[in-house]
Design a protein around this motif. Structure first.
Motif, mmCIF file in Angstrom:
data_model
loop_
_atom_site.group_PDB
_atom_site.id
_atom_site.type_symbol
_atom_site.label_atom_id
_atom_site.label_comp_id
_atom_site.label_asym_id
_atom_site.label_seq_id
_atom_site.Cartn_x
_atom_site.Cartn_y
_atom_site.Cartn_z
ATOM 1 N N SER A 69 0.812 -1.225 0.000
ATOM 2 C CA SER A 69 0.000 0.000 0.000
ATOM 3 C C SER A 69 0.840 1.266 0.000
ATOM 4 C CB SER A 69 -0.932 0.014 1.207
ATOM 5 O OG SER A 69 -1.818 -1.067 1.130
ATOM 6 N N THR A 70 1.795 1.356 0.886
ATOM 7 C CA THR A 70 2.590 2.588 0.995
ATOM 8 C C THR A 70 3.349 2.868 -0.295
ATOM 9 O OG1 THR A 70 2.845 2.241 3.366
ATOM 10 C CG2 THR A 70 4.384 3.761 2.332
ATOM 11 N N VAL A 71 4.077 1.886 -0.790
ATOM 12 C CA VAL A 71 4.858 2.073 -2.030
ATOM 13 C C VAL A 71 3.913 2.313 -3.200
ATOM 14 C CG1 VAL A 71 6.418 0.918 -3.652
ATOM 15 C CG2 VAL A 71 6.812 0.719 -1.200
ATOM 16 N N GLY A 72 2.864 1.494 -3.304
ATOM 17 C CA GLY A 72 1.941 1.589 -4.426
ATOM 18 C C GLY A 72 1.157 2.879 -4.480
ATOM 19 N N GLU A 73 0.869 3.440 -3.340
ATOM 20 C CA GLU A 73 0.065 4.662 -3.306
ATOM 21 C C GLU A 73 0.904 5.928 -3.267
ATOM 22 O OE1 GLU A 73 -2.499 4.023 0.044
ATOM 23 O OE2 GLU A 73 -3.650 2.476 -1.004
ATOM 24 N N GLN A 74 2.114 5.868 -2.707
ATOM 25 C CA GLN A 74 2.885 7.091 -2.541
ATOM 26 C C GLN A 74 4.066 7.225 -3.498
ATOM 27 O OE1 GLN A 74 3.783 7.824 1.589
ATOM 28 N NE2 GLN A 74 1.687 7.390 2.224
ATOM 29 N N LEU A 75 4.746 6.155 -3.812
ATOM 30 C CA LEU A 75 5.953 6.252 -4.642
ATOM 31 C C LEU A 75 5.716 5.915 -6.114
ATOM 32 C CD1 LEU A 75 8.562 4.630 -2.230
ATOM 33 C CD2 LEU A 75 8.143 7.058 -2.622
ATOM 34 N N LEU A 76 4.960 4.877 -6.360
ATOM 35 C CA LEU A 76 4.834 4.402 -7.734
ATOM 36 C C LEU A 76 4.053 5.303 -8.688
ATOM 37 C CD1 LEU A 76 4.572 0.536 -7.392
ATOM 38 C CD2 LEU A 76 6.459 1.898 -8.264
ATOM 39 N N PRO A 77 3.047 6.039 -8.268
ATOM 40 C CA PRO A 77 2.331 6.861 -9.258
ATOM 41 C C PRO A 77 3.257 7.805 -10.052
ATOM 42 C CG PRO A 77 1.026 6.702 -7.283
ATOM 43 C CD PRO A 77 2.366 6.062 -6.967
ATOM 44 N N ALA A 78 4.178 8.454 -9.402
ATOM 45 C CA ALA A 78 5.093 9.358 -10.114
ATOM 46 C C ALA A 78 6.025 8.575 -11.036
ATOM 47 C CB ALA A 78 5.904 10.189 -9.118
ATOM 48 N N VAL A 79 6.540 7.452 -10.533
ATOM 49 C CA VAL A 79 7.449 6.625 -11.345
ATOM 50 C C VAL A 79 6.712 6.073 -12.560
ATOM 51 C CG1 VAL A 79 8.806 4.489 -11.342
ATOM 52 C CG2 VAL A 79 8.911 6.033 -9.377
ATOM 53 N N LEU A 80 5.506 5.556 -12.345
ATOM 54 C CA LEU A 80 4.737 5.003 -13.456
ATOM 55 C C LEU A 80 4.320 6.097 -14.442
ATOM 56 C CD1 LEU A 80 2.557 2.305 -11.663
ATOM 57 C CD2 LEU A 80 4.651 1.997 -12.989
ATOM 58 N N GLY A 81 4.072 7.282 -13.951
ATOM 59 C CA GLY A 81 3.762 8.408 -14.846
ATOM 60 C C GLY A 81 4.922 8.706 -15.778
ATOM 61 N N ARG A 82 6.137 8.743 -15.224
ATOM 62 C CA ARG A 82 7.327 8.981 -16.065
ATOM 63 C C ARG A 82 7.509 7.839 -17.064
ATOM 64 N NH1 ARG A 82 9.404 10.619 -11.105
ATOM 65 N NH2 ARG A 82 10.639 8.714 -10.876
ATOM 66 N N PHE A 83 7.319 6.614 -16.592
ATOM 67 C CA PHE A 83 7.462 5.455 -17.480
ATOM 68 C C PHE A 83 6.449 5.546 -18.624
ATOM 69 C CE2 PHE A 83 6.570 1.247 -19.041
ATOM 70 C CZ PHE A 83 7.825 0.643 -19.123
ATOM 71 N N HIS A 84 5.215 5.880 -18.289
ATOM 72 C CA HIS A 84 4.167 5.963 -19.313
ATOM 73 C C HIS A 84 4.459 7.058 -20.343
ATOM 74 C CE1 HIS A 84 0.327 5.517 -21.234
ATOM 75 N NE2 HIS A 84 0.070 6.790 -21.036
ATOM 76 N N ARG A 85 5.005 8.178 -19.901
ATOM 77 C CA ARG A 85 5.367 9.235 -20.851
ATOM 78 C C ARG A 85 6.498 8.773 -21.776
ATOM 79 N NH1 ARG A 85 4.047 12.125 -16.397
ATOM 80 N NH2 ARG A 85 6.171 12.318 -15.599
ATOM 81 N N ALA A 86 7.436 8.010 -21.247
ATOM 82 C CA ALA A 86 8.561 7.514 -22.047
ATOM 83 C C ALA A 86 8.143 6.371 -22.977
ATOM 84 C CB ALA A 86 9.705 7.054 -21.140
ATOM 85 N N TYR A 87 7.189 5.541 -22.537
ATOM 86 C CA TYR A 87 6.772 4.357 -23.305
ATOM 87 C C TYR A 87 5.246 4.296 -23.356
ATOM 88 C CZ TYR A 87 11.590 3.219 -22.170
ATOM 89 O OH TYR A 87 12.946 3.276 -22.024
ATOM 90 N N PRO A 88 4.618 5.211 -24.086
ATOM 91 C CA PRO A 88 3.154 5.304 -24.066
ATOM 92 C C PRO A 88 2.425 4.085 -24.624
ATOM 93 C CG PRO A 88 4.068 6.734 -25.753
ATOM 94 C CD PRO A 88 5.219 6.210 -24.956
ATOM 95 N N SER A 89 3.082 3.268 -25.413
ATOM 96 C CA SER A 89 2.413 2.097 -25.987
ATOM 97 C C SER A 89 2.448 0.874 -25.086
ATOM 98 C CB SER A 89 3.035 1.744 -27.337
ATOM 99 O OG SER A 89 2.830 2.802 -28.245
ATOM 100 N N VAL A 90 3.137 0.969 -23.955
ATOM 101 C CA VAL A 90 3.180 -0.139 -23.008
ATOM 102 C C VAL A 90 2.017 0.032 -22.038
ATOM 103 C CG1 VAL A 90 4.503 -1.272 -21.178
ATOM 104 C CG2 VAL A 90 5.690 -0.383 -23.199
ATOM 105 N N ALA A 91 1.152 -0.971 -21.988
ATOM 106 C CA ALA A 91 0.000 -0.929 -21.080
ATOM 107 C C ALA A 91 0.481 -1.209 -19.658
ATOM 108 C CB ALA A 91 -1.028 -1.967 -21.509
ATOM 109 N N LEU A 92 0.117 -0.344 -18.738
ATOM 110 C CA LEU A 92 0.537 -0.482 -17.342
ATOM 111 C C LEU A 92 -0.638 -0.866 -16.463
ATOM 112 C CD1 LEU A 92 2.681 2.764 -16.926
ATOM 113 C CD2 LEU A 92 3.512 0.427 -17.090
ATOM 114 N N SER A 93 -0.343 -1.705 -15.465
ATOM 115 C CA SER A 93 -1.340 -1.947 -14.418
ATOM 116 C C SER A 93 -0.598 -2.089 -13.098
ATOM 117 C CB SER A 93 -2.185 -3.181 -14.721
ATOM 118 O OG SER A 93 -1.408 -4.339 -14.716
#
Length: 144
Positions: A103-127
């Protein structure tokens, strides 16, 4: 039964059809004219059909030859498409990524990291799967 034709033999045949002469096909394919003839003969044996006929100095496909040329274009197109799809997957231009976190990592740290990843690789589906350590471990083992 003759051996199944290779992609190379089909490509050589298509070069003959597109150029109209074995000499031109040989130049394009970097092969000798006898090698081109051998590939065409092998295809004719495999399909039990005459694929080319002479019209003056040019070779033209028979009805069976047109059929083989059409399928060959599709087959070679699919191999090109497959190569692009694998390259896209290997280059992170496509695919799917699932991340499991507490919960802590998934809710506080990962959203920003996944946002950067998604901007760099928009065709990769994330969950993102959030759960306790036992749930995430179980999901990994079960490949959920």
């Amino acid at each position: 039964m003759h051996e199944r034709p290779s992609l190379h033999a089909l490509a050589v045949y298509l070069a003959v059809v597109e150029h109209g002469t074995m000499t031109a096909a040989a130049e394009q394919e970097g092969l000798s004219q006898p090698a081109i003839s051998m590939h065409v003969k092998g295809l004719e044996q495999f399909y039990s059909a005459k694929l080319l006929e002479r019209h003056g100095r040019r070779l033209r496909p028979t009805e069976a030859g047109d059929l083989v040329a059409g399928y060959t274009r599709r087959i070679l197109g699919l191999t090109d498409e497959l190569a692009r799809a694998v390259a896209d997957l290997e280059g992170l231009r496509a695919g799917r990524l699932t991340i499991g976190a507490s919960s802590t990592v998934g809710e506080q740290l990962l959203p920003a990291v996944l946002g950067r990843f998604h901007r760099a690789y928009p065709s990769v589906a994330l969950s993102l799967r959030i759960g306790n350590t036992g749930e995430i471990t179980s999901d990994v083992v079960e490949r959920v």
